[in-house]
Design a protein around this motif. Structure first.
Motif, PDB file in Angstrom:
ATOM      1  N   PHE B  98       0.910  -1.158   0.201  1.00  0.00           N
ATOM      2  CA  PHE B  98      -0.091   0.047   0.078  1.00  0.00           C
ATOM      3  C   PHE B  98       0.739   1.292  -0.137  1.00  0.00           C
ATOM      4  O   PHE B  98       2.025   1.184   0.738  1.00  0.00           O
ATOM      5  CB  PHE B  98      -1.036   0.077   1.272  1.00  0.00           C
ATOM      6  CG  PHE B  98      -1.821   0.771   1.109  1.00  0.00           C
ATOM      7  CD1 PHE B  98      -1.883   2.179   1.460  1.00  0.00           C
ATOM      8  CD2 PHE B  98      -3.386   0.268   0.563  1.00  0.00           C
ATOM      9  CE1 PHE B  98      -2.964   3.103   1.286  1.00  0.00           C
ATOM     10  CE2 PHE B  98      -4.365   1.183   0.528  1.00  0.00           C
ATOM     11  CZ  PHE B  98      -4.225   2.781   0.893  1.00  0.00           C
ATOM     12  N   ALA B  99       0.595   2.233  -0.780  1.00  0.00           N
ATOM     13  CA  ALA B  99       1.416   3.385  -1.022  1.00  0.00           C
ATOM     14  C   ALA B  99       1.301   4.236   0.209  1.00  0.00           C
ATOM     15  O   ALA B  99       1.294   5.610   0.032  1.00  0.00           O
ATOM     16  CB  ALA B  99       0.904   4.015  -2.257  1.00  0.00           C
ATOM     17  N   GLY B 100       1.087   3.751   1.265  1.00  0.00           N
ATOM     18  CA  GLY B 100       1.472   4.764   2.626  1.00  0.00           C
ATOM     19  C   GLY B 100       2.480   4.361   3.450  1.00  0.00           C
ATOM     20  O   GLY B 100       3.328   3.567   3.188  1.00  0.00           O
ATOM     21  N   SER B 101       2.565   4.819   4.531  1.00  0.00           N
ATOM     22  CA  SER B 101       3.467   4.623   5.474  1.00  0.00           C
ATOM     23  C   SER B 101       3.233   3.469   6.683  1.00  0.00           C
ATOM     24  O   SER B 101       2.197   3.790   7.081  1.00  0.00           O
ATOM     25  CB  SER B 101       4.260   5.813   6.020  1.00  0.00           C
ATOM     26  OG  SER B 101       4.163   5.675   7.421  1.00  0.00           O
ATOM     27  N   GLU B 102       4.185   2.485   6.809  1.00  0.00           N
ATOM     28  CA  GLU B 102       3.652   1.517   7.940  1.00  0.00           C
ATOM     29  C   GLU B 102       4.179   2.022   9.354  1.00  0.00           C
ATOM     30  O   GLU B 102       3.717   1.669  10.216  1.00  0.00           O
ATOM     31  CB  GLU B 102       4.186   0.172   7.368  1.00  0.00           C
ATOM     32  CG  GLU B 102       3.825  -0.338   6.293  1.00  0.00           C
ATOM     33  CD  GLU B 102       2.018  -0.815   6.699  1.00  0.00           C
ATOM     34  OE1 GLU B 102       1.612  -0.947   7.789  1.00  0.00           O
ATOM     35  OE2 GLU B 102       1.164  -0.876   5.633  1.00  0.00           O
ATOM     36  N   GLN B 104       4.272   4.956  10.636  1.00  0.00           N
ATOM     37  CA  GLN B 104       3.885   6.011  11.465  1.00  0.00           C
ATOM     38  C   GLN B 104       3.161   5.581  12.755  1.00  0.00           C
ATOM     39  O   GLN B 104       3.352   6.058  13.472  1.00  0.00           O
ATOM     40  CB  GLN B 104       2.763   6.712  10.516  1.00  0.00           C
ATOM     41  CG  GLN B 104       1.809   5.793   9.996  1.00  0.00           C
ATOM     42  CD  GLN B 104       0.521   6.445   9.152  1.00  0.00           C
ATOM     43  OE1 GLN B 104       0.963   7.072   8.205  1.00  0.00           O
ATOM     44  NE2 GLN B 104      -0.536   6.579   9.711  1.00  0.00           N
ATOM     45  N   GLN B 105       2.346   4.469  12.565  1.00  0.00           N
ATOM     46  CA  GLN B 105       1.547   4.056  13.893  1.00  0.00           C
ATOM     47  C   GLN B 105       2.223   3.489  14.819  1.00  0.00           C
ATOM     48  O   GLN B 105       2.193   3.658  15.998  1.00  0.00           O
ATOM     49  CB  GLN B 105       0.382   3.059  13.292  1.00  0.00           C
ATOM     50  CG  GLN B 105      -0.698   3.482  12.374  1.00  0.00           C
ATOM     51  CD  GLN B 105      -1.354   4.783  12.916  1.00  0.00           C
ATOM     52  OE1 GLN B 105      -1.467   5.224  14.155  1.00  0.00           O
ATOM     53  NE2 GLN B 105      -1.874   5.662  12.059  1.00  0.00           N
TER      54      GLN B 105
END
Lengths: 646, 433
Positions: B98-102, B104-105
């Motif tokens: 997925f084109a997001g950042s892992e 962050q959370q």
């Protein structure tokens, strides 16, 4: 009447324009033109007298009937032919065709009147540059009905902008005779604004040439505007097949037409000239017909948007938003040569209705223009400045008034770059405050962002109080296309990141127009809430309440570039939470929530729960209790979350 | 020299810059023997086995189900068990889905501030007599968090849909011995399930008269005498140019027709079922077809088949004639619309059965029947018209060649031998070459 004394070079130019126009009409009949043409047969000497007598550094703005003006100013017959035949080698690659041309300081647009403030802005740019260049804008008598014209005449007179307005009066607005629509006197209209006027006729070209020269010199030497009324006859229809004028009347024009008389009195010269011009034009057309058309790739290529997923802790700034805005403009109005600031009531000490422009006119009086109440002209003049290389910041006092500038945004700023096949850029910036909760009532409280986010090639940014607005404005300084910035009245007085909800982390990403995310410090969130502009602060203040009352841990995502929402950031979050709530201050139908939810559901294939909370679809009341009910307030948001997500 | 073999991710085709590890048959530290399959990859088209080049101790740097880029080192074989580094570095999954950042959370995993309890969570804690201190280190505690702590399963509808695992039948260790399926077998099941599980397949048979068939066919063959496979491939390939529906597959909402005819033939001789492919089979002569079968079969036996020799099959033929089966129903492979089965020749009845199983979503019985009929006619056209005579016993009195072995198909001449007896003479001996 005799034609003995006129320079034959002028005759040949007029015959060239006429031959090209006649050629367009025959190509149209053969079905080789896509669209229609507005020819200037009969009006050629108006083109030659004004556009033909300008210098190269000068400029011409024109209208739908612009072919003659174009040839007279640029001499580019081939580019014009290719443009109307839809070829890639055309002046604007075939994109603009007959009404939308751009070449070496020549610009035309098909909107009546809208081009006038743009030309005034362009002329103002030359005045600021002190380059001695002047220019003119051609209008027809039909355009005398447009308000933007009078807004502009008022301003060019007051600000002494060196612009010559040439009004070609052919006595018909399309097919309507002048006496049906025109009241009073044409010259008197300009004179009422204190502008010097001239009058001439194309049937006396020698005199017209001379008077035109006088008018141009006046504008250049005195640095003042001027209005020139040219009476003329249009021998062909408005465009094609829409001519209901009496045949006898047209015949009488034909007999008075200077080139007709020339053909009778000096038949040999006439046929010699016509033979060689026709041959040349026909050969060009034959050659052009074989050329290729522009490909879609050359015209437009979609660039996939991506957003930064690097998050940094957002930092509070102990200054009010309006102070930070004012600081940005104070610094740039002094240091940035390209910046010009325009708006109503912005002169200091008043400094604009919301004080963003405070002290600017003290710091750089030559670049800060307090305008009359003329939103169309403010936007149009800014467009013209932008075309001339400036970075104008136009302030519309209340967001509600942006509708008065809509033509300039949609039909001018948005289009110039592409319809002129990338020959021009229009880096104009329009700033305006929106939002309610101040009791200003139906026409001073609206959030009209949904009408702005869908304009091609225009970015719309909504400021918020989670980071320094200079970040956004610094990004805008680098934009080469139009940007609209929506500020929020209730945010002006707030300090940056002043209120932080307990147990939440405030983060900002690295986008040019940053996205802010407010997330639980360690827990994974259960619901994604998107809010922007003034609404973001309202939602931020109730994050704890949302948890306590609904048992949901919310992540709040705050976009700033709302014309291209940070889809991957939001979809990424929604993929985990399965719930998306969008809160906007405008009304819901066809709004930003609708757009965002559509995009997110296109991307996420799992079932998600979605909801919009927005203003009720009625004018915003002034009475406090009702205003707070119509706009999405804290109680309503909590209630809706409980109802839809728990 | 501690590492004796370094295993990198191979480049199998230009489209696959990453491969998935689907099976690691050993555990790190185990002894492997030369030739053992140590890693099974899956590319977009096929699976690929990596065998050990040498004996040694394996150390994996990869995990199953993960994707690795070409040229990543994913395993080593060491000479000595002690040489294996204590904690082999676990390679991270390099494919971001997925084109997001892992990250962050996961950034702030600990929380030292106060914990905020929702009223619902507080009530649940109270009712269950829990100590709220167990939630120390949390930022927020919702009812769900408390339920989780109490062991009450999460009600998550969206998850349920995702975990559509196949229900397993019970096994009783007293009564059965359970052997896990090999990754090859699982793949085979996947491949075949794709079409067969819809149940929209059907099967049609035809009988081919084989008497006298090989008199002519054998003349064209160098090695595979008395085998139907070369002629079946040869003729089927040509017929498929006409019957395009059988050289196609169902995509889900449309039919994809292959432009080439690439015939795969199934082999299963001790080394597992493999289906090598004869590309552009319709443009190969009988000799070329036979040569291709020989080459691919030898490679199969040597275990040297290349990925491209197993790819892009548009139609499959499975020949079980060697196994003596009288009739069987073959199963269609993934991304095919039909398969042809060749049963054994019944010597007594002088015939064999050809079977086509086909995907009813792509074609229908009538067309397949026509195909089979035409195929039967084409094969039977090789028949010699003399096959009914007892050709075996008729031999040339000069060269002792039997009439059956004669290649000229002209026949022998009855004659009186030099010994004065009645006999036969072949055309070669009679007329000379």
């Amino acid at each position: 009447m005799t034609v003995a004394t006129i320079n034959h070079r002028l005759i040949k130019q007029a015959l060239t324009i006429r031959t090209v126009e006649e050629k367009f009409l025959s190509l149209f009949s053969e079905g080789k033109l896509n669209g229609t043409v507005h020819t200037c047969v009969g009006q050629e000497f108006s083109a030659l007298a004004f556009a033909g007598q300008l210098k190269k550094k000068d400029f011409v703005f024109s209208n739908h009937r612009c072919h003659g003006h174009y040839i007279a100013f640029t001499g580019d017959v081939k580019g014009l032919l290719a443009e109307l035949l839809g070829k890639a080698s055309g002046t604007c690659g075939g994109i603009g065709s007959s009404q939308h041309l751009c070449n070496n300081n020549f610009y035309s647009n098909g909107i009546q009147g809208g081009i006038v403030p743009v030309s005034a802005g362009y002329a103002l740019g030359n005045k600021l540059k002190m380059n001695g260049a002047v220019g003119l804008v051609y209008i027809g008598d039909g355009t005398l009905g447009e308000g933007a014209l009078y807004e502009t005449i008022n301003i060019i007179s007051k600000w002494e902008i060196p612009l010559l307005i040439v009004c070609e009066n052919n006595f018909y607005a399309q097919s309507t005779p002048q006496n049906v629509n025109l009241a009073g006197d044409i010259r008197a209209r300009a004179e009422a604004f204190g502008i010097k006027t001239f009058k001439g006729h194309t049937s006396a070209p020698e005199q017209l040439m001379e008077d035109a020269k006088t008018a141009i010199d006046y504008v250049r030497n005195e640095t003042k505007p001027c209005f020139f009324l040219v009476e003329t006859f249009r021998l062909n229809p408005h465009s094609k097949g829409d001519d209901d004028r009496p045949a006898a009347e047209i015949q009488s024009y034909r007999e008075k037409d200077y080139l007709t008389i020339f053909s009778k009195e000096q038949g040999e010269y006439y046929s010699n000239y016509m033979d060689s011009i026709s041959k040349e034009v026909n050969e060009m057309v034959e050659h052009i017909l074989l050329e290729r058309e522009l490909s879609m790739e050359e015209y437009y290529e979609h660039v996939e948007q991506s957003n930064s997923s690097k998050w940094q802790v957002a930092k509070p700034v102990n200054k009010r938003q309006v102070e930070l805005l004012n600081n940005f403009f104070k610094e740039n109005i002094v240091n940035n040569d390209r910046m010009v600031f325009l708006g109503e009531d912005i002169l200091s000490p008043y400094g604009g209705a919301f004080k963003v422009a405070k002290e600017l006119s003290f710091l750089a009086p030559e670049k800060v223009f307090s305008t009359p109440i003329s939103e169309s002209a403010i936007a149009g003049i800014s467009n013209g400045l932008a075309l001339n290389g400036f970075k104008p910041f136009a302030e519309i006092m209340f967001g509600d008034f942006i509708t008065l500038a809509f033509d300039q945004i949609v039909n001018h700023a948005s289009k110039f770059h592409h319809m002129f096949n990338k020959k021009a850029t229009c880096p104009v910036v329009i700033r305006t405050p929106m939002g309610g909760r101040r009791g200003y009532g139906p026409t001073h409280s609206q959030t009209l962002d949904k009408f702005l986010i869908g304009i091609d090639n225009v970015k719309t940014v909504a400021l918020n109080t989670f980071f320094d607005p200079a970040i956004v404005y610094n990004a805008i300084l680098n934009e080469e296309h139009p940007v609209i910035v929506i500020e929020n009245k209730t945010d002006y007085g707030k300090k940056i990141l002043h209120h932080q909800s307990a147990n939440y982390v405030y983060e900002i990403n690295e986008d040019e127009y940053p996205v802010v995310q407010v997330r639980p410090a360690v827990s994974s969130p259960d619901i994604t809430i998107v809010a922007y502009g003034g609404m973001a602060d309202v939602v931020n203040s109730i994050l704890s309440n949302i948890f306590l009352e609904t048992d949901l841990k919310a992540v709040l995502i705050i976009p700033s570039l709302i014309s291209a929402l940070p889809l991957n950031v939001i979809a990424h979050s929604v993929a985990k939470t399965g719930k998306l709530l969008v809160i906007e201050e405008g009304s819901a139908y066809g709004g930003i929530g609708a757009e965002l939810i559509a995009q997110v559901t296109e991307q996420i294939h799992e079932k998600i729960k979605v909801k919009r909370i927005a203003a009720h679809p009625v004018p915003i009341p002034s009475v406090k209790s009702l205003e707070h009910t119509v706009l999405p307030d804290k109680e309503r948001i909590l209630k809706e979350i409980k109802m839809h997500f728990t | 020299m501690p590492i004796v073999q370094e295993i990198k991710v191979p480049l199998l085709s230009v489209n696959d810059t990453t491969l998935t590890v689907v099976d690691l048959p050993f555990v790190s530290g185990s002894l492997v023997k030369k030739g053992d399959i140590i890693i099974v990859f899956e590319s977009s088209k096929t699976t690929y086995d990596v065998a050990a080049d040498t004996d040694g101790y394996i150390s994996y740097l990869c995990g199953t189900g993960q994707d690795y880029e070409v040229n990543d080192i994913i395993a080593n074989i060491y000479n000595d068990k002690d040489e294996i580094p204590a904690l082999p570095e676990e390679k991270k999954n390099k494919i971001v889905t997925f084109a997001g950042s892992e990250q962050q959370q996961e950034a702030a995993a600990t929380w030292e501030g106060d914990t905020m309890f929702s009223p619902a969570a507080m009530a649940l804690i109270k009712n269950n007599g829990m100590d709220a201190a167990v939630f120390k280190g949390r930022d927020f505690v919702s009812k769900t968090d408390v339920e989780e702590k109490l062991g009450i399963p999460k009600k998550d509808i969206s998850k349920k849909d995702k975990d559509k695992t196949v229900s397993l039948l019970p096994t009783d260790a007293d009564k059965v011995i359970v052997e896990k399926l090999s990754s090859n077998k699982k793949r085979e099941i996947d491949y075949l399930s794709n079409i067969q599980q819809t149940g929209l397949t059907s099967t049609i048979n035809t009988i081919v008269e084989t008497g006298g068939l090989f008199v002519h066919i054998n003349q064209s063959l160098a090695y595979l005498k008395n085998s139907l496979l070369p002629v079946v491939i040869y003729e089927t390939a040509r017929l498929l140019e006409k019957y395009k529906e059988l050289n196609a597959y169902f995509t889900g909402d449309s039919v994809a027709f292959y432009k080439d005819v690439n015939i795969g033939f199934a082999i299963d001789i001790d080394k597992g079922l493999k289906v090598p492919v004869i590309k552009k089979a319709a443009y190969k002569t009988m000799q070329e077809t036979e040569a291709a079968i020989m080459l691919l079969s030898n490679k199969y036996l040597d275990g040297t088949l290349l990925v491209e020799e197993l790819n892009d099959i548009t139609f499959t033929i499975t020949d079980l004639s060697g196994e003596g089966v009288s009739f069987f129903r073959p199963l269609i492979n993934m991304m095919n619309s039909a398969i042809l089965g060749v049963s054994a020749i019944d010597e007594k009845l002088q015939r064999c059965i050809l079977t086509v199983t086909f995907d009813h979503r792509v074609t229908e019985g009538k067309l397949v029947a026509q195909f089979l009929h035409e195929l039967k006619n084409r094969i039977e056209s090789y028949k010699s018209s003399y096959y009914l005579h007892p050709t075996q016993s008729i031999t040339c009195s000069k060269c002792f060649k039997s009439l059956q072995d004669d290649l000229s198909d002209v026949g022998f001449t009855k004659c009186i031998t030099p010994k004065g007896e009645e006999g036969y003479i072949c055309q070669s001996c009679f007329k000379g070459f």
